[in-house]
Design a protein around this motif. Structure first.
Motif, PDB file in Angstrom:
ATOM      1  N   VAL A 189       1.852  15.152   2.337  1.00 25.93           N
ATOM      2  CA  VAL A 189      -0.202  14.642   3.229  1.00 25.93           C
ATOM      3  C   VAL A 189      -0.425  12.850   2.885  1.00 25.93           C
ATOM      4  CG1 VAL A 189      -2.051  14.868   3.077  1.00 25.93           C
ATOM      5  CG2 VAL A 189      -0.381  16.909   3.709  1.00 25.93           C
ATOM      6  N   MET A 190      -0.397  13.017   1.510  1.00 26.87           N
ATOM      7  CA  MET A 190      -0.947  11.720   1.341  1.00 26.87           C
ATOM      8  C   MET A 190       0.518  10.393   1.754  1.00 26.87           C
ATOM      9  SD  MET A 190      -2.271  10.470  -2.659  1.00 26.87           S
ATOM     10  CE  MET A 190      -2.320   8.659  -2.690  1.00 26.87           C
ATOM     11  N   LEU A 191       1.698  10.594   1.839  1.00 22.96           N
ATOM     12  CA  LEU A 191       2.325   9.246   2.160  1.00 22.96           C
ATOM     13  C   LEU A 191       2.221   9.575   3.840  1.00 22.96           C
ATOM     14  CD1 LEU A 191       5.281  10.046   0.178  1.00 22.96           C
ATOM     15  CD2 LEU A 191       3.501   7.799  -0.382  1.00 22.96           C
ATOM     16  N   THR A 192       2.212  10.428   4.365  1.00 22.16           N
ATOM     17  CA  THR A 192       1.461  10.662   5.795  1.00 22.16           C
ATOM     18  C   THR A 192       0.273  10.036   6.589  1.00 22.16           C
ATOM     19  OG1 THR A 192       2.723  12.695   5.765  1.00 22.16           O
ATOM     20  CG2 THR A 192       1.435  11.417   7.882  1.00 22.16           C
ATOM     21  N   LEU A 193      -0.370  10.083   5.150  1.00 23.39           N
ATOM     22  CA  LEU A 193      -1.774   9.669   5.533  1.00 23.39           C
ATOM     23  C   LEU A 193      -2.202   8.324   5.324  1.00 23.39           C
ATOM     24  CD1 LEU A 193      -4.670  12.026   3.832  1.00 23.39           C
ATOM     25  CD2 LEU A 193      -3.819  11.185   6.437  1.00 23.39           C
ATOM     26  N   SER A 194      -0.800   7.624   4.322  1.00 24.49           N
ATOM     27  CA  SER A 194      -1.497   6.288   3.517  1.00 24.49           C
ATOM     28  C   SER A 194      -0.373   5.614   5.190  1.00 24.49           C
ATOM     29  CB  SER A 194      -0.201   5.860   2.979  1.00 24.49           C
ATOM     30  OG  SER A 194       0.859   5.895   2.386  1.00 24.49           O
ATOM     31  N   VAL A 243       0.787  -1.320   0.296  1.00 25.39           N
ATOM     32  CA  VAL A 243       0.176   0.110   0.045  1.00 25.39           C
ATOM     33  C   VAL A 243       0.624   1.066   0.135  1.00 25.39           C
ATOM     34  CG1 VAL A 243      -1.369   1.378   1.624  1.00 25.39           C
ATOM     35  CG2 VAL A 243      -2.123  -1.483   0.877  1.00 25.39           C
ATOM     36  N   PHE A 244       1.948   0.966   0.551  1.00 24.79           N
ATOM     37  CA  PHE A 244       3.094   2.525   0.967  1.00 24.79           C
ATOM     38  C   PHE A 244       3.204   2.281  -0.485  1.00 24.79           C
ATOM     39  CE2 PHE A 244       7.059   4.808   1.051  1.00 24.79           C
ATOM     40  CZ  PHE A 244       6.789   5.718   1.739  1.00 24.79           C
ATOM     41  N   TRP A 245       3.597   1.540  -0.808  1.00 19.57           N
ATOM     42  CA  TRP A 245       4.578   1.828  -1.988  1.00 19.57           C
ATOM     43  C   TRP A 245       3.562   2.097  -3.631  1.00 19.57           C
ATOM     44  CZ3 TRP A 245       8.597   3.677  -2.695  1.00 19.57           C
ATOM     45  CH2 TRP A 245      10.018   3.607  -1.500  1.00 19.57           C
ATOM     46  N   GLY A 246       3.227   1.442  -3.782  1.00 23.46           N
ATOM     47  CA  GLY A 246       1.117   2.117  -4.438  1.00 23.46           C
ATOM     48  C   GLY A 246       0.821   3.317  -3.952  1.00 23.46           C
ATOM     49  N   ASN A 247       0.877   3.497  -3.079  1.00 28.03           N
ATOM     50  CA  ASN A 247       0.238   5.255  -2.544  1.00 28.03           C
ATOM     51  C   ASN A 247       1.800   5.648  -3.492  1.00 28.03           C
ATOM     52  OD1 ASN A 247      -1.963   5.573  -2.100  1.00 28.03           O
ATOM     53  ND2 ASN A 247      -1.435   4.706   0.116  1.00 28.03           N
ATOM     54  N   ALA A 248       3.105   5.830  -3.037  1.00 17.18           N
ATOM     55  CA  ALA A 248       4.454   6.624  -3.663  1.00 17.18           C
ATOM     56  C   ALA A 248       3.768   6.699  -4.991  1.00 17.18           C
ATOM     57  CB  ALA A 248       5.454   6.201  -3.102  1.00 17.18           C
ATOM     58  N   MET A 249       3.595   5.744  -5.942  1.00 15.14           N
ATOM     59  CA  MET A 249       3.510   5.523  -6.996  1.00 15.14           C
ATOM     60  C   MET A 249       2.873   6.363  -7.562  1.00 15.14           C
ATOM     61  SD  MET A 249       4.471   1.679  -8.419  1.00 15.14           S
ATOM     62  CE  MET A 249       4.506   0.846  -7.111  1.00 15.14           C
ATOM     63  N   ILE A 250       1.399   6.496  -7.245  1.00 11.44           N
ATOM     64  CA  ILE A 250       0.110   7.187  -7.236  1.00 11.44           C
ATOM     65  C   ILE A 250       0.570   8.865  -7.392  1.00 11.44           C
ATOM     66  CG2 ILE A 250      -1.785   7.724  -7.141  1.00 11.44           C
ATOM     67  CD1 ILE A 250      -2.568   5.149  -6.663  1.00 11.44           C
ATOM     68  N   VAL A 251       1.306   9.423  -6.613  1.00  8.85           N
ATOM     69  CA  VAL A 251       1.823  10.658  -5.743  1.00  8.85           C
ATOM     70  C   VAL A 251       2.615  11.085  -6.678  1.00  8.85           C
ATOM     71  CG1 VAL A 251       2.355  12.307  -4.369  1.00  8.85           C
ATOM     72  CG2 VAL A 251       1.203  10.439  -3.350  1.00  8.85           C
ATOM     73  N   LEU A 252       3.846   9.987  -7.269  1.00  7.47           N
ATOM     74  CA  LEU A 252       4.623  10.396  -8.816  1.00  7.47           C
ATOM     75  C   LEU A 252       3.628  10.927  -9.736  1.00  7.47           C
ATOM     76  CD1 LEU A 252       7.457   8.398  -7.584  1.00  7.47           C
ATOM     77  CD2 LEU A 252       7.405  10.582  -7.106  1.00  7.47           C
TER      78      LEU A 252
END
Length: 107
Positions: free
Chosen positions: A94-99, A64-73
């Motif tokens: 904010v998005m990475l902190t929330l994830s 989930v963390f790395w998926g969110n990181a890819m989405i944010v990038l």
């Protein structure tokens, strides 16, 4: 989806994404911009990674963390020209902190 299939499925997601990108740009539906290419690659891969993490039930937080990181990038490459870089950086933080908080509550 089993844990051993992540790599092969991720490669399939990337190749499908590249194929759609070539079709869209080749047909003239969108004007090619080099800074949108990461979005074409990382957004579908990030979504797949998150789905894999929830389906796998093992190392969910990692996926989930790395998926969110890819989405944010990928979103950063989409809004590159239209948004202030500090605003984009703030959204990333904010998005990475929330994830991270979400992952902590999961496990």
């Amino acid at each position: 989806m089993t844990q051993g299939n992540y790599g092969s499925h991720a490669l399939a997601v990337i190749l499908l994404s590249l194929g759609f990108m070539f079709i869209v740009y080749g047909s003239g539906l969108l004007q090619f911009r080099w800074y949108h290419v990461p979005a074409w690659l990382l957004l579908p891969l990030g979504i797949y990674t998150i789905a894999f993490g929830f389906k796998n039930r093992r190392d969910t937080g990692y996926y989930v963390f790395w998926g969110n990181a890819m989405i944010v990038l990928s979103l950063g490459s989409i809004i590159y020209k239209s948004v202030n870089p500090l605003l984009a950086l703030g959204l990333i933080v904010v998005m990475l902190t929330l994830s991270a908080i979400f992952i902590k509550k999961l496990g």
